[in-house]
Design a protein around this motif. Structure first.
Motif, mmCIF file in Angstrom:
data_model
loop_
_atom_site.group_PDB
_atom_site.id
_atom_site.type_symbol
_atom_site.label_atom_id
_atom_site.label_comp_id
_atom_site.label_asym_id
_atom_site.label_seq_id
_atom_site.Cartn_x
_atom_site.Cartn_y
_atom_site.Cartn_z
ATOM 1 N N GLU A 35 -60.728 -3.745 27.814
ATOM 2 C CA GLU A 35 -61.332 -3.126 28.998
ATOM 3 C C GLU A 35 -62.144 -4.088 29.851
ATOM 4 O OE1 GLU A 35 -63.215 0.670 28.766
ATOM 5 O OE2 GLU A 35 -61.260 1.572 28.337
ATOM 6 N N ASP A 36 -63.089 -4.760 29.202
ATOM 7 C CA ASP A 36 -63.860 -5.682 30.042
ATOM 8 C C ASP A 36 -63.967 -7.074 29.418
ATOM 9 O OD1 ASP A 36 -66.854 -3.803 29.264
ATOM 10 O OD2 ASP A 36 -65.442 -4.875 28.019
ATOM 11 N N CYS A 37 -63.040 -7.389 28.558
ATOM 12 C CA CYS A 37 -63.032 -8.744 28.036
ATOM 13 C C CYS A 37 -61.612 -9.116 27.613
ATOM 14 C CB CYS A 37 -63.976 -8.880 26.846
ATOM 15 S SG CYS A 37 -63.381 -7.999 25.406
#
Ligand SMILES: Nc1ncnc2c1ncn2[C@@H]1O[C@H](COP(=O)(O)OP(=O)(O)OP(=O)(O)O)[C@@H](O)[C@H]1O
Ligand SMILES: [Mg+2]
Lengths: 272, 103
Positions: free
Chosen positions: B72-74
């Motif tokens: 998702e965010d990495c």
């Protein structure tokens, strides 16, 4: 005797990288050994156009900084004997390299290859100075547009200032139909303005997009018209300067041809 | 026949799915660009890591998988390393200063 040729334009996006990749392929197809060098540090692109992006371990800056040997930095194209790529660094900037370092690198490459083709970044700053540093001659790429030709003119001046011999011109994204209808400058118009010898003309063609999608330069495609344009330019560059340019006569379809037979349409204007 | 047709009427020479290729190459490329690790470098890293692991457990070299994936965010390094069985090895002496627990 080997030669280093820088492919430059001034203006961005006119086709330097596409030209470098395809001339590399065309020259190697003729049996020459060729190293194509991506001098666009920070915006590496030649690797993807050649479809070699997955094989990069080291890059030009690693080689220059002595972190690896030249041989480790070069990626051999498995599809074609004699063709190798030296990729640009992706996470450094143009100031990571000096003209002197480039000169040294090119000199070393010339010991191993017949041709060293340097893909120059757009612009006239450090990146350009690095790319021309080791070159013996330059090819100017332009499109038949006012802005591109104006920048080409500026770059021709800079190439001369760098004490390189008179550069040769490739006109890219040529559209015979627009030339025929008078909405695009033709070869003569452009040569009259830039006054340098013409090396080749490359049509504007969707094959270029498909080949970029796939990472297979169009010069590999025997059936492609654009591929043939590049192969001819490669021959003119590689010791057969008299090979004729591709005839980019407007291919205006069956109906106009029939009309022409019946004398209802004007004769073909060959895009000379 | 179709070729002949296309030749005359200027249809597409190759009925392409090259945009799919472009998309796949790009996704791969962008992930690797973000962590500044090329696929070839990932391969080298994989070989080095497996070398270490192989000191302790027997692994199925062909079945191993290492890849960078967008979470998702990495970006995650996802690996799957099938272990065959523990390698027989001599019990190592306990580190100095540590008294082995009574058996
Ligand atoms: N003959 C052509 N027909 C159709 N499209 C072309 C042609 N030549 C180049 N292009 C397209 O033009 C775009 C720019 O091409 P390319 O990357 O080779 O230019 P460049 O001069 O290297 O750009 P930059 O200055 O950013 O380095 C690409 O999308 C390419 O597919
Ligand atoms: Mg480029």
């Amino acid at each position: 005797m080997s030669e280093c040729i820088v492919i430059t334009s001034g203006k961005g996006g006119v086709g330097k990288t596409t030209t470098t990749a395809n001339l590399g392929v065309a020259l190697a197809q003729q049996g020459h050994t060729v190293a194509v060098v991506d001098a666009d540090i920070g915006l590496r692109n030649l690797d993807v156009i050649l479809g070699l992006e997955n094989r990069i371990v080291y890059d030009l800056v690693h080689v220059i900084e002595g972190e690896c040997r030249l041989k480790q930095g070069l990626i051999k194209d498995k599809r074609l004997d004699g063709l190798s790529l030296l990729p640009a660094a992706q996470t450094r900037d143009k100031n990571a390299v000096t003209p002197d370092q480039m000169r040294k690198l090119v000199a070393e490459l010339k010991e191993h290859f017949d041709y060293v083709l340097v893909d120059c970044p757009a612009g006239i700053e450090q990146g350009f100075k690095n790319a021309v540093a080791g070159a013996d001659k330059a090819i100017i790429v332009t499109t038949p547009e006012v802005s591109a030709i104006r920048d080409a003119d500026r770059i021709i001046g800079m190439v001369e200032a760098a004490e390189l011999p008179e550069p040769q011109l490739i006109i890219n994204r040529f559209r015979a139909k627009m030339v025929q209808s008078g909405d695009m400058m033709n070869k003569e118009d452009i040569l009259e303005i830039l006054a340098i010898p013409l090396l080749g003309v490359v049509p504007d063609h969707e094959d270029i997009i498909v080949s970029a999608n796939r990472g297979v330069p169009v010069a590999f495609d025997d059936e492609s018209l654009v591929g043939e344009a590049y192969r001819r330019i490669g021959r003119r560059l590689g010791g057969e300067p008299d090979v004729p340019l591709l005839d980019l006569t407007v291919d205006d379809g069956l109906w106009t041809t029939i009309k022409r037979w019946m004398g209802l349409a004007p004769a073909r204007e060959v895009a000379r | 026949m179709r070729d002949l047709f296309n030749r005359f009427f200027g249809g597409p020479k190759t009925v392409g799915k090259s945009k799919e290729e472009a998309k796949q190459r790009l996704k791969f490329l962008l992930i690797h660009d973000q962590v500044d690790l090329t696929p070839a470098q990932l391969d080298t890293m994989k070989a080095e890591i497996l070398e270490v692991i192989a000191k302790y457990v027997e692994i199925d070299q062909d079945g191993t998988e290492f890849k960078l994936e967008k979470e998702e965010d990495c970006i995650a390094l996802v690996s799957s390393i099938p272990v065959r069985r523990v390698v027989e090895r001599p019990a190592s002496p306990p580190p100095a200063g540590v008294t082995p627990a009574p058996a």
